[in-house]
Motif scaffolding. Structure first.
Motif, PDB file in Angstrom:
ATOM      1  N   MET A 147       0.852  -1.206   0.000  1.00  0.00           N
ATOM      2  CA  MET A 147       0.000   0.000   0.000  1.00  0.00           C
ATOM      3  C   MET A 147       0.881   1.247   0.000  1.00  0.00           C
ATOM      4  SD  MET A 147      -2.719   1.196   2.927  1.00  0.00           S
ATOM      5  CE  MET A 147      -3.421   2.830   2.890  1.00  0.00           C
ATOM      6  N   THR A 148       0.689   2.119  -0.948  1.00  0.00           N
ATOM      7  CA  THR A 148       1.456   3.356  -0.988  1.00  0.00           C
ATOM      8  C   THR A 148       0.931   4.319   0.050  1.00  0.00           C
ATOM      9  OG1 THR A 148      -0.011   4.258  -2.670  1.00  0.00           O
ATOM     10  CG2 THR A 148       1.971   3.095  -3.430  1.00  0.00           C
ATOM     11  N   GLU A 149       1.818   5.152   0.586  1.00  0.00           N
ATOM     12  CA  GLU A 149       1.428   6.069   1.639  1.00  0.00           C
ATOM     13  C   GLU A 149       0.611   7.216   1.050  1.00  0.00           C
ATOM     14  OE1 GLU A 149       5.627   5.590   4.009  1.00  0.00           O
ATOM     15  OE2 GLU A 149       4.402   7.358   4.374  1.00  0.00           O
ATOM     16  N   PRO A 150      -0.604   7.453   1.541  1.00  0.00           N
ATOM     17  CA  PRO A 150      -1.425   8.538   1.033  1.00  0.00           C
ATOM     18  C   PRO A 150      -0.949   9.874   1.560  1.00  0.00           C
ATOM     19  CG  PRO A 150      -2.554   7.388   2.817  1.00  0.00           C
ATOM     20  CD  PRO A 150      -1.295   6.637   2.551  1.00  0.00           C
ATOM     21  N   VAL A 151      -1.413  10.929   0.888  1.00  0.00           N
ATOM     22  CA  VAL A 151      -1.004  12.272   1.299  1.00  0.00           C
ATOM     23  C   VAL A 151      -1.615  12.634   2.646  1.00  0.00           C
ATOM     24  CG1 VAL A 151      -1.064  14.701   0.683  1.00  0.00           C
ATOM     25  CG2 VAL A 151      -0.727  12.975  -1.104  1.00  0.00           C
ATOM     26  N   ASP A 152      -2.910  12.383   2.800  1.00  0.00           N
ATOM     27  CA  ASP A 152      -3.606  12.727   4.030  1.00  0.00           C
ATOM     28  C   ASP A 152      -3.715  11.483   4.899  1.00  0.00           C
ATOM     29  OD1 ASP A 152      -4.992  14.088   5.935  1.00  0.00           O
ATOM     30  OD2 ASP A 152      -6.927  14.005   4.907  1.00  0.00           O
ATOM     31  N   ALA A 153      -2.607  11.094   5.528  1.00  0.00           N
ATOM     32  CA  ALA A 153      -2.559   9.847   6.284  1.00  0.00           C
ATOM     33  C   ALA A 153      -3.066  10.053   7.710  1.00  0.00           C
ATOM     34  CB  ALA A 153      -1.129   9.316   6.309  1.00  0.00           C
TER      35      ALA A 153
ATOM     36  N   VAL B 270      17.288   0.946  36.508  1.00  0.00           N
ATOM     37  CA  VAL B 270      15.985   1.369  35.981  1.00  0.00           C
ATOM     38  C   VAL B 270      16.120   2.669  35.206  1.00  0.00           C
ATOM     39  CG1 VAL B 270      13.673   2.143  36.618  1.00  0.00           C
ATOM     40  CG2 VAL B 270      14.676   0.176  37.770  1.00  0.00           C
ATOM     41  N   GLU B 271      16.921   3.591  35.725  1.00  0.00           N
ATOM     42  CA  GLU B 271      17.098   4.879  35.058  1.00  0.00           C
ATOM     43  C   GLU B 271      17.794   4.707  33.714  1.00  0.00           C
ATOM     44  OE1 GLU B 271      18.924   9.343  35.971  1.00  0.00           O
ATOM     45  OE2 GLU B 271      19.182   7.716  37.413  1.00  0.00           O
ATOM     46  N   GLN B 272      18.783   3.850  33.658  1.00  0.00           N
ATOM     47  CA  GLN B 272      19.519   3.628  32.411  1.00  0.00           C
ATOM     48  C   GLN B 272      18.636   2.979  31.343  1.00  0.00           C
ATOM     49  OE1 GLN B 272      22.839   1.285  33.777  1.00  0.00           O
ATOM     50  NE2 GLN B 272      24.113   3.074  34.206  1.00  0.00           N
ATOM     51  N   ALA B 273      17.596   2.269  31.778  1.00  0.00           N
ATOM     52  CA  ALA B 273      16.720   1.565  30.835  1.00  0.00           C
ATOM     53  C   ALA B 273      15.416   2.315  30.593  1.00  0.00           C
ATOM     54  CB  ALA B 273      16.424   0.160  31.361  1.00  0.00           C
ATOM     55  N   THR B 274      15.367   3.597  30.916  1.00  0.00           N
ATOM     56  CA  THR B 274      14.151   4.391  30.705  1.00  0.00           C
ATOM     57  C   THR B 274      13.794   4.443  29.226  1.00  0.00           C
ATOM     58  OG1 THR B 274      14.608   5.757  32.638  1.00  0.00           O
ATOM     59  CG2 THR B 274      13.096   6.658  31.006  1.00  0.00           C
ATOM     60  N   VAL B 275      12.517   4.250  28.941  1.00  0.00           N
ATOM     61  CA  VAL B 275      12.025   4.281  27.565  1.00  0.00           C
ATOM     62  C   VAL B 275      11.658   5.717  27.185  1.00  0.00           C
ATOM     63  CG1 VAL B 275      10.241   3.457  25.984  1.00  0.00           C
ATOM     64  CG2 VAL B 275      11.160   1.927  27.734  1.00  0.00           C
ATOM     65  N   ASP B 276      12.138   6.169  26.043  1.00  0.00           N
ATOM     66  CA  ASP B 276      11.833   7.516  25.553  1.00  0.00           C
ATOM     67  C   ASP B 276      10.574   7.445  24.686  1.00  0.00           C
ATOM     68  OD1 ASP B 276      11.704  10.045  24.561  1.00  0.00           O
ATOM     69  OD2 ASP B 276      13.778  10.140  23.871  1.00  0.00           O
ATOM     70  N   ILE B 277       9.446   7.762  25.283  1.00  0.00           N
ATOM     71  CA  ILE B 277       8.168   7.692  24.573  1.00  0.00           C
ATOM     72  C   ILE B 277       8.106   8.712  23.438  1.00  0.00           C
ATOM     73  CG2 ILE B 277       5.670   7.917  24.809  1.00  0.00           C
ATOM     74  CD1 ILE B 277       6.861   5.424  26.045  1.00  0.00           C
ATOM     75  N   SER B 278       8.706   9.882  23.639  1.00  0.00           N
ATOM     76  CA  SER B 278       8.664  10.923  22.608  1.00  0.00           C
ATOM     77  C   SER B 278       9.317  10.455  21.317  1.00  0.00           C
ATOM     78  CB  SER B 278       9.351  12.197  23.116  1.00  0.00           C
ATOM     79  OG  SER B 278       8.604  12.796  24.149  1.00  0.00           O
ATOM     80  N   ALA B 279      10.401   9.686  21.428  1.00  0.00           N
ATOM     81  CA  ALA B 279      11.072   9.187  20.225  1.00  0.00           C
ATOM     82  C   ALA B 279      10.144   8.280  19.433  1.00  0.00           C
ATOM     83  CB  ALA B 279      12.347   8.434  20.613  1.00  0.00           C
ATOM     84  N   VAL B 280       9.367   7.458  20.127  1.00  0.00           N
ATOM     85  CA  VAL B 280       8.437   6.544  19.469  1.00  0.00           C
ATOM     86  C   VAL B 280       7.302   7.310  18.799  1.00  0.00           C
ATOM     87  CG1 VAL B 280       6.771   4.679  19.852  1.00  0.00           C
ATOM     88  CG2 VAL B 280       8.989   4.650  21.038  1.00  0.00           C
ATOM     89  N   LEU B 281       6.694   8.246  19.544  1.00  0.00           N
ATOM     90  CA  LEU B 281       5.546   8.980  19.012  1.00  0.00           C
ATOM     91  C   LEU B 281       5.954   9.951  17.906  1.00  0.00           C
ATOM     92  CD1 LEU B 281       3.613   9.631  22.336  1.00  0.00           C
ATOM     93  CD2 LEU B 281       3.084   7.959  20.556  1.00  0.00           C
ATOM     94  N   ASP B 282       7.126  10.550  18.020  1.00  0.00           N
ATOM     95  CA  ASP B 282       7.600  11.434  16.959  1.00  0.00           C
ATOM     96  C   ASP B 282       7.765  10.658  15.653  1.00  0.00           C
ATOM     97  OD1 ASP B 282       7.605  13.512  18.724  1.00  0.00           O
ATOM     98  OD2 ASP B 282       9.774  13.620  18.968  1.00  0.00           O
ATOM     99  N   TYR B 283       8.323   9.454  15.751  1.00  0.00           N
ATOM    100  CA  TYR B 283       8.497   8.636  14.558  1.00  0.00           C
ATOM    101  C   TYR B 283       7.139   8.244  13.968  1.00  0.00           C
ATOM    102  CZ  TYR B 283       9.864   4.765  11.541  1.00  0.00           C
ATOM    103  OH  TYR B 283      10.042   3.940  10.457  1.00  0.00           O
ATOM    104  N   ALA B 284       6.201   7.878  14.832  1.00  0.00           N
ATOM    105  CA  ALA B 284       4.865   7.516  14.352  1.00  0.00           C
ATOM    106  C   ALA B 284       4.199   8.696  13.656  1.00  0.00           C
ATOM    107  CB  ALA B 284       4.004   7.029  15.518  1.00  0.00           C
ATOM    108  N   SER B 285       4.421   9.906  14.173  1.00  0.00           N
ATOM    109  CA  SER B 285       3.800  11.091  13.573  1.00  0.00           C
ATOM    110  C   SER B 285       4.386  11.425  12.209  1.00  0.00           C
ATOM    111  CB  SER B 285       3.950  12.297  14.512  1.00  0.00           C
ATOM    112  OG  SER B 285       5.293  12.745  14.565  1.00  0.00           O
ATOM    113  N   SER B 286       5.541  10.864  11.878  1.00  0.00           N
ATOM    114  CA  SER B 286       6.138  11.145  10.569  1.00  0.00           C
ATOM    115  C   SER B 286       5.345  10.498   9.431  1.00  0.00           C
ATOM    116  CB  SER B 286       7.588  10.646  10.527  1.00  0.00           C
ATOM    117  OG  SER B 286       7.643   9.227  10.555  1.00  0.00           O
ATOM    118  N   PHE B 287       4.445   9.562   9.765  1.00  0.00           N
ATOM    119  CA  PHE B 287       3.612   8.930   8.747  1.00  0.00           C
ATOM    120  C   PHE B 287       2.316   9.703   8.500  1.00  0.00           C
ATOM    121  CE2 PHE B 287       6.240   5.518  10.435  1.00  0.00           C
ATOM    122  CZ  PHE B 287       6.695   4.909   9.284  1.00  0.00           C
ATOM    123  N   GLY B 288       1.926  10.557   9.432  1.00  0.00           N
ATOM    124  CA  GLY B 288       0.693  11.325   9.307  1.00  0.00           C
ATOM    125  C   GLY B 288       0.172  11.745  10.665  1.00  0.00           C
TER     126      GLY B 288
END
Length: 354
Positions: free
Chosen positions: A1-7, A59-77
Protein backbone atom coordinates in the motif's frame (compact mmCIF):
# COMPACT_ATOMS: atom_id res chain seq x y z
CA UNK A 1 0.00 0.00 0.00
CA UNK A 2 1.46 3.36 -0.99
CA UNK A 3 1.43 6.07 1.64
CA UNK A 4 -1.43 8.54 1.03
CA UNK A 5 -1.00 12.27 1.30
CA UNK A 6 -3.61 12.73 4.03
CA UNK A 7 -2.56 9.85 6.28
CA UNK A 8 -4.25 9.03 9.60
CA UNK A 9 -2.25 6.97 12.07
CA UNK A 10 -3.28 4.73 14.95
CA UNK A 11 -0.60 3.83 17.53
CA UNK A 12 -0.92 0.85 19.88
CA UNK A 13 1.75 0.29 22.56
CA UNK A 14 2.22 -2.93 24.51
CA UNK A 15 3.89 -0.94 27.26
CA UNK A 16 4.94 -3.82 29.52
CA UNK A 17 6.56 -5.49 26.52
CA UNK A 18 8.63 -2.41 25.66
CA UNK A 19 9.67 -1.62 29.25
CA UNK A 20 10.73 -5.21 29.96
CA UNK A 21 12.51 -5.57 26.61
CA UNK A 22 14.42 -2.34 27.09
CA UNK A 23 15.48 -3.26 30.64
CA UNK A 24 16.69 -6.69 29.51
CA UNK A 25 18.52 -5.13 26.56
CA UNK A 26 20.47 -2.79 28.86
CA UNK A 27 20.99 -5.06 31.87
CA UNK A 28 20.93 -8.57 30.42
CA UNK A 29 18.30 -11.00 29.23
CA UNK A 30 15.85 -12.05 31.95
CA UNK A 31 17.08 -9.46 34.46
CA UNK A 32 13.79 -7.55 34.66
CA UNK A 33 12.09 -10.40 36.50
CA UNK A 34 15.28 -11.51 38.24
CA UNK A 35 15.91 -8.02 39.67
CA UNK A 36 12.23 -7.65 40.69
CA UNK A 37 12.00 -4.01 39.64
CA UNK A 38 8.25 -3.92 38.92
CA UNK A 39 7.60 -2.27 42.29
CA UNK A 40 10.33 0.34 41.91
CA UNK A 41 9.28 3.91 41.08
CA UNK A 42 12.19 5.89 39.54
CA UNK A 43 10.65 9.30 40.27
CA UNK A 44 10.36 8.42 43.97
CA UNK A 45 14.13 8.31 44.46
CA UNK A 46 15.22 11.92 45.03
CA UNK A 47 18.74 11.13 46.19
CA UNK A 48 21.81 12.30 44.22
CA UNK A 49 22.85 9.86 41.52
CA UNK A 50 25.99 8.92 43.47
CA UNK A 51 23.87 7.84 46.43
CA UNK A 52 21.23 5.89 44.57
CA UNK A 53 20.98 2.14 44.76
CA UNK A 54 22.16 -0.16 41.98
CA UNK A 55 18.51 -0.97 41.31
CA UNK A 56 17.65 2.71 40.78
CA UNK A 57 20.60 3.16 38.43
CA UNK A 58 19.58 0.16 36.33
CA UNK A 59 15.98 1.37 35.98
CA UNK A 60 17.10 4.88 35.06
CA UNK A 61 19.52 3.63 32.41
CA UNK A 62 16.72 1.57 30.84
CA UNK A 63 14.15 4.39 30.71
CA UNK A 64 12.03 4.28 27.57
CA UNK A 65 11.83 7.52 25.55
CA UNK A 66 8.17 7.69 24.57
CA UNK A 67 8.66 10.92 22.61
CA UNK A 68 11.07 9.19 20.23
CA UNK A 69 8.44 6.54 19.47
CA UNK A 70 5.55 8.98 19.01
CA UNK A 71 7.60 11.43 16.96
CA UNK A 72 8.50 8.64 14.56
CA UNK A 73 4.87 7.52 14.35
CA UNK A 74 3.80 11.09 13.57
CA UNK A 75 6.14 11.14 10.57
CA UNK A 76 3.61 8.93 8.75
CA UNK A 77 0.69 11.32 9.31
CA UNK A 78 -1.64 12.71 11.96
CA UNK A 79 -1.95 10.47 15.01
CA UNK A 80 -5.69 10.07 15.61
CA UNK A 81 -5.51 7.11 18.03
CA UNK A 82 -2.78 6.41 20.57
CA UNK A 83 -3.18 3.85 23.33
CA UNK A 84 -0.77 2.26 25.79
CA UNK A 85 -1.69 -1.04 27.46
CA UNK A 86 -0.25 -1.95 30.88
CA UNK A 87 -0.95 -2.45 34.56
CA UNK A 88 -0.60 1.19 35.59
CA UNK A 89 -0.79 0.30 39.28
CA UNK A 90 2.75 -1.08 38.98
CA UNK A 91 5.18 1.69 40.07
CA UNK A 92 7.69 1.16 37.26
CA UNK A 93 4.86 1.70 34.75
CA UNK A 94 3.09 4.52 36.59
CA UNK A 95 6.28 6.58 36.48
CA UNK A 96 5.56 7.08 32.74
CA UNK A 97 1.99 8.29 33.17
CA UNK A 98 2.74 12.01 33.00
CA UNK A 99 4.99 11.60 29.96
CA UNK A 100 2.29 9.62 28.16
CA UNK A 101 -0.55 11.95 29.12
CA UNK A 102 1.46 14.97 27.96
CA UNK A 103 1.46 13.35 24.51
CA UNK A 104 -2.31 12.61 24.69
CA UNK A 105 -1.87 8.83 24.93
CA UNK A 106 -4.84 6.89 26.34
CA UNK A 107 -3.81 4.63 29.22
CA UNK A 108 -5.61 1.29 29.10
CA UNK A 109 -5.57 -0.44 32.49
CA UNK A 110 -4.94 -4.20 32.45
CA UNK A 111 -4.85 -6.07 35.75
CA UNK A 112 -3.02 -9.43 35.71
CA UNK A 113 -5.38 -12.36 36.05
CA UNK A 114 -2.80 -15.07 36.68
CA UNK A 115 0.08 -15.64 39.10
CA UNK A 116 2.64 -15.17 36.32
CA UNK A 117 1.61 -11.47 36.20
CA UNK A 118 0.80 -11.73 32.47
CA UNK A 119 -1.86 -9.09 31.80
CA UNK A 120 -3.17 -10.26 28.42
CA UNK A 121 -2.20 -7.04 26.64
CA UNK A 122 -1.70 -8.84 23.32
CA UNK A 123 -5.30 -10.05 23.21
CA UNK A 124 -6.87 -6.76 24.33
CA UNK A 125 -4.67 -4.72 21.98
CA UNK A 126 -5.43 -6.97 19.01
CA UNK A 127 -9.18 -6.81 19.63
CA UNK A 128 -9.06 -3.00 19.80
CA UNK A 129 -7.04 -2.75 16.57
CA UNK A 130 -9.42 -4.95 14.58
CA UNK A 131 -12.44 -3.13 15.98
CA UNK A 132 -10.95 0.27 15.08
CA UNK A 133 -10.11 -0.89 11.55
CA UNK A 134 -13.68 -1.95 10.86
CA UNK A 135 -15.18 1.06 12.65
CA UNK A 136 -12.91 3.75 11.17
CA UNK A 137 -12.50 3.48 7.41
CA UNK A 138 -10.18 6.50 7.25
CA UNK A 139 -7.36 4.90 9.27
CA UNK A 140 -4.43 4.45 6.88
CA UNK A 141 -1.54 3.41 9.15
CA UNK A 142 -1.33 1.04 12.11
CA UNK A 143 1.75 1.34 14.34
CA UNK A 144 2.31 -1.61 16.68
CA UNK A 145 4.90 -0.91 19.38
CA UNK A 146 5.90 -4.39 20.56
CA UNK A 147 8.19 -7.23 19.61
CA UNK A 148 6.14 -10.25 20.57
CA UNK A 149 5.49 -12.86 17.90
CA UNK A 150 1.88 -13.02 19.14
CA UNK A 151 1.24 -9.90 17.06
CA UNK A 152 2.06 -11.58 13.73
CA UNK A 153 -1.59 -12.47 12.93
CA UNK A 154 -2.64 -8.92 13.82
CA UNK A 155 -0.09 -7.39 11.43
CA UNK A 156 -1.15 -9.77 8.68
CA UNK A 157 -4.84 -9.01 9.18
CA UNK A 158 -4.26 -5.24 9.18
CA UNK A 159 -2.32 -5.53 5.90
CA UNK A 160 -5.08 -7.66 4.43
CA UNK A 161 -7.54 -4.90 5.30
CA UNK A 162 -5.46 -2.45 3.26
CA UNK A 163 -3.60 -0.64 6.03
CA UNK A 164 0.09 0.23 6.07
CA UNK A 165 1.55 -1.59 9.10
CA UNK A 166 4.55 -0.20 10.97
CA UNK A 167 6.24 -2.12 13.77
CA UNK A 168 8.56 -0.74 16.45
CA UNK A 169 10.53 -3.04 18.74
CA UNK A 170 13.64 -3.35 20.89
CA UNK A 171 16.62 -5.13 19.36
CA UNK A 172 17.22 -8.55 20.87
CA UNK A 173 13.60 -8.94 21.98
CA UNK A 174 11.81 -8.67 18.66
CA UNK A 175 10.58 -11.59 16.58
CA UNK A 176 12.05 -11.52 13.09
CA UNK A 177 8.80 -13.01 11.86
CA UNK A 178 6.85 -10.03 13.25
CA UNK A 179 9.22 -7.66 11.44
CA UNK A 180 8.60 -9.60 8.22
CA UNK A 181 4.83 -9.37 8.69
CA UNK A 182 4.93 -5.56 8.76
CA UNK A 183 5.25 -3.19 5.81
CA UNK A 184 7.98 -1.38 7.71
CA UNK A 185 9.78 -2.12 10.97
CA UNK A 186 11.92 0.28 13.05
CA UNK A 187 14.42 -0.59 15.74
CA UNK A 188 13.88 1.45 18.91
CA UNK A 189 17.61 2.16 19.16
CA UNK A 190 17.56 3.71 15.69
CA UNK A 191 14.85 6.12 16.84
CA UNK A 192 17.02 7.22 19.74
CA UNK A 193 19.74 8.43 17.38
CA UNK A 194 17.23 11.09 16.24
CA UNK A 195 16.69 12.28 19.82
CA UNK A 196 19.39 11.47 22.32
CA UNK A 197 22.19 13.68 20.96
CA UNK A 198 20.14 16.83 21.54
CA UNK A 199 20.60 17.18 25.32
CA UNK A 200 24.39 17.11 24.94
CA UNK A 201 24.51 20.05 22.54
CA UNK A 202 21.38 22.00 23.37
CA UNK A 203 23.22 24.36 25.73
CA UNK A 204 25.76 25.24 23.05
CA UNK A 205 23.48 25.60 20.03
CA UNK A 206 19.77 25.89 20.77
CA UNK A 207 20.16 28.08 23.85
CA UNK A 208 22.52 30.35 21.93
CA UNK A 209 19.96 30.70 19.16
CA UNK A 210 17.22 31.49 21.68
CA UNK A 211 19.33 34.17 23.34
CA UNK A 212 20.12 35.79 19.99
CA UNK A 213 16.41 35.95 19.11
CA UNK A 214 15.46 37.49 22.46
CA UNK A 215 18.33 40.00 22.26
CA UNK A 216 17.28 41.00 18.73
CA UNK A 217 13.69 41.52 19.89
CA UNK A 218 14.86 43.60 22.84
CA UNK A 219 16.99 45.80 20.56
CA UNK A 220 13.93 46.68 18.48
CA UNK A 221 11.98 47.81 21.57
CA UNK A 222 12.55 51.48 22.50
CA UNK A 223 13.99 52.11 25.95
CA UNK A 224 10.98 53.77 27.59
CA UNK A 225 12.62 53.72 31.01
CA UNK A 226 15.26 56.28 30.01
CA UNK A 227 12.63 58.51 28.38
CA UNK A 228 10.49 58.55 31.53
CA UNK A 229 13.49 59.30 33.75
CA UNK A 230 14.41 62.27 31.53
CA UNK A 231 10.82 63.56 31.62
CA UNK A 232 10.75 63.45 35.43
CA UNK A 233 13.95 65.53 35.60
CA UNK A 234 12.44 68.21 33.30
CA UNK A 235 9.35 68.45 35.47
CA UNK A 236 5.73 68.94 34.34
CA UNK A 237 4.90 71.05 31.33
CA UNK A 238 3.31 74.48 32.07
CA UNK A 239 0.12 75.55 30.38
CA UNK A 240 -1.13 79.04 29.62
CA UNK A 241 -4.06 78.58 31.99
CA UNK A 242 -1.91 78.04 35.07
CA UNK A 243 0.59 80.29 36.84
CA UNK A 244 3.66 78.94 38.59
CA UNK A 245 1.83 79.20 41.95
CA UNK A 246 -1.29 77.52 40.59
CA UNK A 247 0.45 74.69 38.79
CA UNK A 248 -0.77 71.36 40.06
CA UNK A 249 1.72 69.10 41.76
CA UNK A 250 3.41 66.78 39.36
CA UNK A 251 2.39 63.22 39.95
CA UNK A 252 4.90 60.57 38.98
CA UNK A 253 3.67 58.60 36.01
CA UNK A 254 3.50 54.91 36.82
CA UNK A 255 5.76 52.77 34.73
CA UNK A 256 3.93 50.34 32.49
CA UNK A 257 4.54 46.65 32.73
CA UNK A 258 6.22 46.73 29.32
CA UNK A 259 8.70 49.46 30.33
CA UNK A 260 10.88 47.23 32.45
CA UNK A 261 10.91 43.62 31.45
CA UNK A 262 11.09 41.39 34.54
CA UNK A 263 13.75 38.67 34.55
CA UNK A 264 11.09 35.96 34.74
CA UNK A 265 9.53 37.24 31.51
CA UNK A 266 12.90 37.19 29.78
CA UNK A 267 13.56 33.66 30.97
CA UNK A 268 10.11 32.60 29.76
CA UNK A 269 10.83 34.09 26.32
CA UNK A 270 14.17 32.31 26.12
CA UNK A 271 12.54 29.03 27.17
CA UNK A 272 9.85 29.40 24.50
CA UNK A 273 12.39 30.22 21.79
CA UNK A 274 14.59 27.34 22.93
CA UNK A 275 11.67 24.89 22.82
CA UNK A 276 10.78 26.06 19.31
CA UNK A 277 14.38 25.63 18.11
CA UNK A 278 14.49 22.18 19.66
CA UNK A 279 11.23 21.24 17.93
CA UNK A 280 12.53 22.46 14.57
CA UNK A 281 15.72 20.46 14.91
CA UNK A 282 13.86 17.30 15.93
CA UNK A 283 11.53 17.60 12.92
CA UNK A 284 14.47 18.09 10.55
CA UNK A 285 16.47 15.22 12.02
CA UNK A 286 13.45 12.95 11.69
CA UNK A 287 12.83 14.06 8.11
CA UNK A 288 16.47 13.58 7.09
CA UNK A 289 16.61 10.12 8.67
CA UNK A 290 13.26 8.88 7.36
CA UNK A 291 13.31 10.22 3.79
CA UNK A 292 17.09 10.17 3.30
CA UNK A 293 16.89 13.55 1.58
CA UNK A 294 19.33 16.41 1.99
CA UNK A 295 16.70 19.16 1.54
CA UNK A 296 13.18 19.02 2.99
CA UNK A 297 10.18 21.08 1.92
CA UNK A 298 9.44 23.95 4.28
CA UNK A 299 5.72 23.14 4.49
CA UNK A 300 6.48 19.48 5.20
CA UNK A 301 8.78 20.45 8.05
CA UNK A 302 6.19 22.75 9.57
CA UNK A 303 3.49 20.07 9.28
CA UNK A 304 5.78 17.61 11.05
CA UNK A 305 6.41 20.14 13.82
CA UNK A 306 2.66 20.61 14.28
CA UNK A 307 2.12 16.86 14.45
CA UNK A 308 4.77 16.64 17.15
CA UNK A 309 3.54 19.73 19.02
CA UNK A 310 0.15 21.15 17.92
CA UNK A 311 0.69 24.23 20.12
CA UNK A 312 3.52 25.56 17.92
CA UNK A 313 2.78 28.99 16.43
CA UNK A 314 5.49 31.17 14.92
CA UNK A 315 3.26 34.25 15.41
CA UNK A 316 3.27 33.66 19.18
CA UNK A 317 7.07 33.82 19.05
CA UNK A 318 7.04 37.17 17.25
CA UNK A 319 7.38 36.12 13.58
CA UNK A 320 5.13 37.05 10.67
CA UNK A 321 5.78 33.81 8.79
CA UNK A 322 7.39 30.41 9.19
CA UNK A 323 10.15 31.56 6.82
CA UNK A 324 11.00 34.42 9.20
CA UNK A 325 11.12 31.92 12.06
CA UNK A 326 13.52 29.67 10.15
CA UNK A 327 15.74 32.57 9.07
CA UNK A 328 16.17 33.57 12.74
CA UNK A 329 17.71 30.12 13.33
CA UNK A 330 20.43 30.59 10.73
CA UNK A 331 23.10 29.04 12.94
CA UNK A 332 21.12 25.77 12.99
CA UNK A 333 19.20 25.64 9.72
CA UNK A 334 19.99 26.47 6.11
CA UNK A 335 17.20 27.89 3.92
CA UNK A 336 17.11 27.47 0.13
CA UNK A 337 14.64 29.65 -1.80
CA UNK A 338 13.76 29.03 -5.45
CA UNK A 339 10.86 31.30 -6.34
CA UNK A 340 7.92 30.17 -4.21
CA UNK A 341 9.64 26.91 -3.28
CA UNK A 342 11.49 26.87 0.04
CA UNK A 343 13.58 23.97 1.30
CA UNK A 344 15.37 23.44 4.60
CA UNK A 345 18.21 21.37 5.94
CA UNK A 346 20.33 21.26 9.06
CA UNK A 347 23.59 23.07 8.51
CA UNK A 348 26.42 20.60 7.87
CA UNK A 349 28.39 22.31 10.67
CA UNK A 350 25.48 22.03 13.11
CA UNK A 351 26.17 19.78 16.12
CA UNK A 352 22.75 18.23 15.47
CA UNK A 353 23.85 16.65 12.20
CA UNK A 354 24.60 12.98 12.83
Amino acid sequence: MTEPVDARVAVYIDFDNIVISRYDQVNGRGHFHRDKVRSFAPEGDRRPKADRSEEATKVEQATVDISAVLDYASSFGSIVISRAYADWSVPVNSSYRRQLMDRAVDLVQLFPAVASMKNGADIRLSIDVVEDLFRLDDLTHVVIVAGDSDYIPLAQRAKRLGRYVVGIGVAGSTSKHLAAACDEFADYDALLTMEEEEPRVIEAAVVAAAEEVVEAAAAKTPDKTAEKASARKRGPKRTDAATPDESPAAEPEPESASSVEPPTSRRAQQAAQQAASNLLVRALRLGHAKDDQEWLGSSNVKNQMLRMDPSFQESALGYKSFTDFVQSRGNLVELQEDGQVRRLRLRPSSPFVA
